[in-house]
Design an enzyme around this catalytic site. Structure first.
Site, short mmCIF file in Angstrom:
data_model
loop_
_atom_site.label_atom_id
_atom_site.label_comp_id
_atom_site.label_asym_id
_atom_site.label_seq_id
_atom_site.Cartn_x
_atom_site.Cartn_y
_atom_site.Cartn_z
CD GLU A 49 -0.43 -5.48 5.91
OE1 GLU A 49 -0.46 -6.07 4.82
OE2 GLU A 49 -0.65 -4.26 6.03
CG HIS B 248 -3.23 -3.74 3.38
ND1 HIS B 248 -2.28 -3.03 4.08
CD2 HIS B 248 -3.89 -2.83 2.63
CE1 HIS B 248 -2.37 -1.74 3.78
NE2 HIS B 248 -3.34 -1.60 2.90
CB CYS C 135 -0.95 -0.06 1.20
SG CYS C 135 -2.24 1.18 1.14
#
Lengths: 232, 94
Positions: free
Chosen positions: A196, A194, A85
């Site tokens: 994560e 994302h 990002c």
């Protein structure tokens, strides 16, 4: 293996990235934007957020941070670097990745679970995926529309450097539905969605099996760890 | 104090979502304010005013041109459309 996560003023996802690294089986090392020291890490994550309030351009001021001198050197020497990002935006601003990111075409901030197809499973961060695997991880950004000149786009496509493409509709106007790209060497990867945030059952996207059970993002982190273990 | 003005715009061929949103608002206003009815588009860019000590000489202007191309704009998505010198930072028009 030790993977560094750089915190910039305005980073938001540095702790989630560190957590993902630990869940994948490596040590997460907190790094600071104002230092000139990578503390001997083996790989790097530039996390999401809104560094410097996205002033000037998203990622632009962070890309001029002191630590970026070391990040750019390490990347050019082959260290695996993943920009997520805002981190992806920094990597384009630092010229480690081609292209640039502008506001989403509909002018809206998008926050949702997003389908992707992993088209390059040779990069340091994607070797754990089968070719053309379809995954779901969260997408959350306002400036995620990938832009590049026709010439650059042709090179990215021709050299197989599109790491991930949006499926199920283009969310933000990205050219060729591009969600992530890599450099020629395959060690630097930028992703708008994302990974994560999809690493632990109970906290990821919904799947057909159970609510919030999606952990498709974990493979990005286990890939880079597996690569280090084989001593590539 | 001499001020060097740098103007940056999104590349003409790229969609400018910010300009499009403003144009949309003007379009809505145009329904009640006929003077706005013939607005056909808006693009939103940036203007930097760099104040300097001393003269805006050729070397300074060259340095600012370099800065404009490498830091103030990103050539992948933006163009520098103007650099000029004025006597002081801009103030409101009387």
């Amino acid at each position: 293996m030790r993977i560094g996560v750089v915190t910039f003023p305005g980073s938001l996802d540095d702790r989630d990235a560190a957590r993902a690294i630990r869940l994948a089986g490596a040590d997460a090392v907190a790094l600071w934007h104002g230092d000139h020291d990578l503390h001997g890490v083996d790989a790097l994550v530039l996390p999401g957020g809104f560094s410097y309030g996205d002033y000037l351009r998203a990622g632009a001021i962070a890309s001029l941070s002191p630590i970026m001198t070391e990040v750019i050197d390490a990347a050019n020497q082959g260290m695996p670097v993943l920009g997520i990002c805002n981190g992806f935006q920094m990597l384009t601003e630092a010229h480690l990745l081609d292209g640039g990111l502008i506001r989403n075409d509909k002018g809206r901030f998008i926050c949702r679970d997003q389908g992707l197809r992993i088209e390059n499973n040779a990069s340091d961060w994607t070797t754990g995926f089968e070719a053309n695997t379809e995954i779901v991880i969260p997408l959350k950004n306002g400036e995620g529309s990938f832009m590049a000149s026709a010439e650059t786009l042709k090179a990215l496509e021709g050299e197989g450097r599109i790491v991930a493409r949006y499926i199920g509709g283009n969310p933000n106007g990205s050219l060729n539905d591009i969600a992530g790209v890599t450099n020629a060497r395959g060690n630097v990867v930028g992703l708008m969605p994302h990974p994560e945030h999809a690493v632990e059952a109970g906290f990821g996207p919904d799947t057909d099996d159970a609510m919030a059970s999606g952990i498709d993002g974990l493979t990005f982190f286990t890939s880079v760890i597996a690569r280090a273990l084989v001593g590539a | 104090m001499p001020t060097i003005v740098v103007e940056v715009m999104p590349k003409a061929e790229l969609l400018d979502p910010q300009g499009k949103a403003v144009a949309g608002a003007l379009g809505r206003l145009g329904q009640t304010q006929p003077a706005l009815a013939n607005v056909t588009g808006v693009r939103v860019g940036k203007r930097f005013e760099i104040s300097i000590d001393g003269e805006a000489d050729a070397a300074t202007l060259a340095a600012v041109r370099e800065l404009a191309d490498t830091v103030l704009s990103n050539s992948v998505i933006e163009d520098v459309v103007g650099i000029h010198v004025q006597d002081a930072p801009s103030a409101a028009v009387a």
